[in-house]
Design an enzyme around this catalytic site. Sequence first.
Site, PDB file in Angstrom:
ATOM      1  N   HIS A 104      57.181  43.021  18.633  1.00 62.81           N
ATOM      2  CA  HIS A 104      56.455  43.496  19.865  1.00 62.81           C
ATOM      3  C   HIS A 104      56.824  44.780  20.374  1.00 62.81           C
ATOM      4  CE1 HIS A 104      54.133  39.918  19.910  1.00 62.81           C
ATOM      5  NE2 HIS A 104      54.685  39.371  20.776  1.00 62.81           N
ATOM      6  N   HIS A 178      49.409  40.227  26.088  1.00 68.11           N
ATOM      7  CA  HIS A 178      49.974  38.715  25.741  1.00 68.11           C
ATOM      8  C   HIS A 178      50.013  37.967  26.958  1.00 68.11           C
ATOM      9  CE1 HIS A 178      52.979  36.262  23.870  1.00 68.11           C
ATOM     10  NE2 HIS A 178      53.383  36.881  22.921  1.00 68.11           N
ATOM     11  N   GLU A 315      46.379  36.823  21.219  1.00 71.03           N
ATOM     12  CA  GLU A 315      46.436  38.201  21.001  1.00 71.03           C
ATOM     13  C   GLU A 315      45.514  38.665  19.913  1.00 71.03           C
ATOM     14  OE1 GLU A 315      51.082  38.143  20.576  1.00 71.03           O
ATOM     15  OE2 GLU A 315      50.738  35.880  21.030  1.00 71.03           O
TER      16      GLU A 315
HETATM   17  C1  BGC Z   1      54.719  35.434  18.963  1.00 68.71           C
HETATM   18  C2  BGC Z   1      55.761  34.390  19.249  1.00 68.71           C
HETATM   19  C3  BGC Z   1      56.611  34.593  20.287  1.00 68.71           C
HETATM   20  C4  BGC Z   1      55.617  35.153  21.508  1.00 68.71           C
HETATM   21  C5  BGC Z   1      56.586  35.366  22.684  1.00 68.71           C
HETATM   22  C6  BGC Z   1      54.012  35.815  20.162  1.00 68.71           C
HETATM   23  O1  BGC Z   1      53.033  36.778  20.163  1.00 68.71           O
HETATM   24  O2  BGC Z   1      54.047  35.261  17.921  1.00 68.71           O
HETATM   25  O3  BGC Z   1      56.482  34.055  18.002  1.00 68.71           O
HETATM   26  O4  BGC Z   1      57.454  33.688  20.310  1.00 68.71           O
HETATM   27  O5  BGC Z   1      54.981  36.167  21.149  1.00 68.71           O
HETATM   28  O6  BGC Z   1      57.689  36.197  22.414  1.00 68.71           O
END
Ligand code: BGC
Length: 353
Positions: A104, A178, A315
């Site tokens: 991310h 998110h 997402e």
């Molecule tokens: C990921 C997860 C992660 C979450 C929050 C998601 O987009 O795929 O593995 O734990 O984000 O951090």
Amino acid sequence: MSNKPFGTTPSGEAVQLYTLRNAKGMQVEITNYGGRVVSLLAPDRSGRFADVVLGVDSPEGYLGDNPYFGALIGRYGNRIAKGRFRLNGVEYKLAVNNGANALHGGVKGFDRVVWQPREAQSPDGPSLELKYTSKDGEEGYPGNLTVTVSYTLTADNGLRIDYHATTDKDTVVNLTNHSYFNLAGQGEGTILDHVVQIYADRFTPVDAGLIPTGELKSVEGTPFDFRQPATIGSRIGNKDQQLEYGLGYDHNWVLNHKTGSFDVVARVGEPVSGRVMEVLTTEPGLQFYTGNFLDGTIRGKGGKVYPKRAAFCMETQHFPDSPNQPKFPPVVLKPGETLQSSTEYRFSVEPAR
Ligand code: BGC
């Protein structure tokens, strides 16, 4: 649209909270800190509104440790294996913030920066336009990247998100949002009874670090087959190596639609409230994550506690680790090109069954 102060960052930047409303009474609050959706009020089948996204009560809560509640994600949403990729013969090294991998956008991704806000009125409804320029080398990524994200609350109860980006050097980009949804209302138990449909014949299986193996695997006969509506809980506990790696669903679906065409790619319904959320996007992939890492330690909005599976995320994205996966749709943005991508979360209700 209205706005009010929403705290100050440690470096002294003032942050605002914007409220977008439509004629049907739907209301969305968004802060320019991380471009985060702070609340989203949607009606149930008898017209009662509830806040259907997880979050925290105070601006300080967003500055502190939290799992990307409501945030804009970039420069690269999802994982890049070992935080490394090659582009034009150069190896780039990113911050590693998720086991051995980059997740991310890094330690200080787009979820933790202050975006420059502009209030606008689009033909579809009130819009909040957020702009951010990510400097060449920020979090290890090449090129000055200018990103504009517009949030629009449409007349038909959609929260549309339009992404634009340009660069002055070849780079990789994958932008998403998110938000954690619970259509019964945030803090109202788990999402295991929500009914999900995802228009995808294939998904991208992962290794133990949640990095795609490169295979596009058929969902046929697996717990990943959501081509017909199924509750999240119906197969999440199945003995299945992919579910074990993800601790539940935390995978990318290869959407059937044509990339670039704005289509409904998923639908989620909550039987008791009757709330329905459709996901529309131009993107090729969808990370469906079932809040497997929530563990009841975060005090959420209104003092609610968020147990494991208190919410799900959808997402919209390009596939994880695409910079290292030559067979995945490309994520390189070059000078002179404009990245354009749209996603909408559209709310409605369905009658009781
Ligand atoms: C990921 C997860 C992660 C979450 C929050 C998601 O987009 O795929 O593995 O734990 O984000 O951090």
